[in-house]
Design a protein around this motif. Structure first.
Motif: not given
Length: 162
Positions: A159-162, A68-70, A155-156, A134-138
């Motif tokens: 987001l299609h940033i990586a 869901e997060i993805q 996360i990246d 940072q909050i989500l990554a933790s």
């Protein structure tokens, strides 16, 4: 109720682990506190047990919620807030983050990351994006049993940033 050893999320601070329950006197009343050891910043936080609901302390999400997060991170959210002044938008984003809902947090990240690609964010919004990430990554780091760098890459990628 939470127990010593539980991994939890304290909105606006990220993931941590309950290290102890202690009693202190507050306004002449004995008050129980949860002592959290936060995973980011080597910080200790004490939260009165009577305020746990008010501050939004919650358990770490189950692994099944990662899809869901993805999906939220991948989806370009229609940002109806562009016409609102930046400080009002900032307040709306903060309120979403304070809610403790991981999907609201992911939505804030998605909106701000895409907005940053289109038009540079203000300094405050850029800082907010960094804090939200940072909050989500933790939390992702705990769910995936990985490190913070791996969680940020996840996360990246979403987001299609990586």
């Amino acid at each position: 109720m939470f127990s010593v050893g539980d991994k939890v999320v304290y909105p606006m601070h990220g993931a941590g682990q309950i290290e102890a329950v202690e009693e202190r006197v507050y306004e002449a009343q004995p008050t129980k506190y949860l002592v959290l050891s936060m995973f980011l910043g080597n910080m200790k936080v004490r939260i009165p047990v009577c305020n746990l609901e008010k501050v939004g302390l919650r358990p770490i999400i189950p692994k099944s919620k990662m899809k869901e997060i993805q999906k939220v991170l991948e989806t370009e959210v229609v940002n109806n807030l562009k016409s609102i002044t930046w400080n009002r938008r900032f307040t709306i984003y903060i309120d979403k983050m304070k809610s403790g809902d991981v999907l609201d947090l992911a939505e804030v990240i998605s909106i701000l990351a895409r907005q940053d690609k289109q038009k540079r964010l203000s300094t405050g919004e850029r800082r907010l994006l960094g804090n939200a990430r940072q909050i989500l990554a933790s939390e992702i780091m705990i769910v995936k049993n990985s490190n913070i760098e791996s969680a940020e890459k996840w996360i990246d990628k979403a987001l299609h940033i990586a």
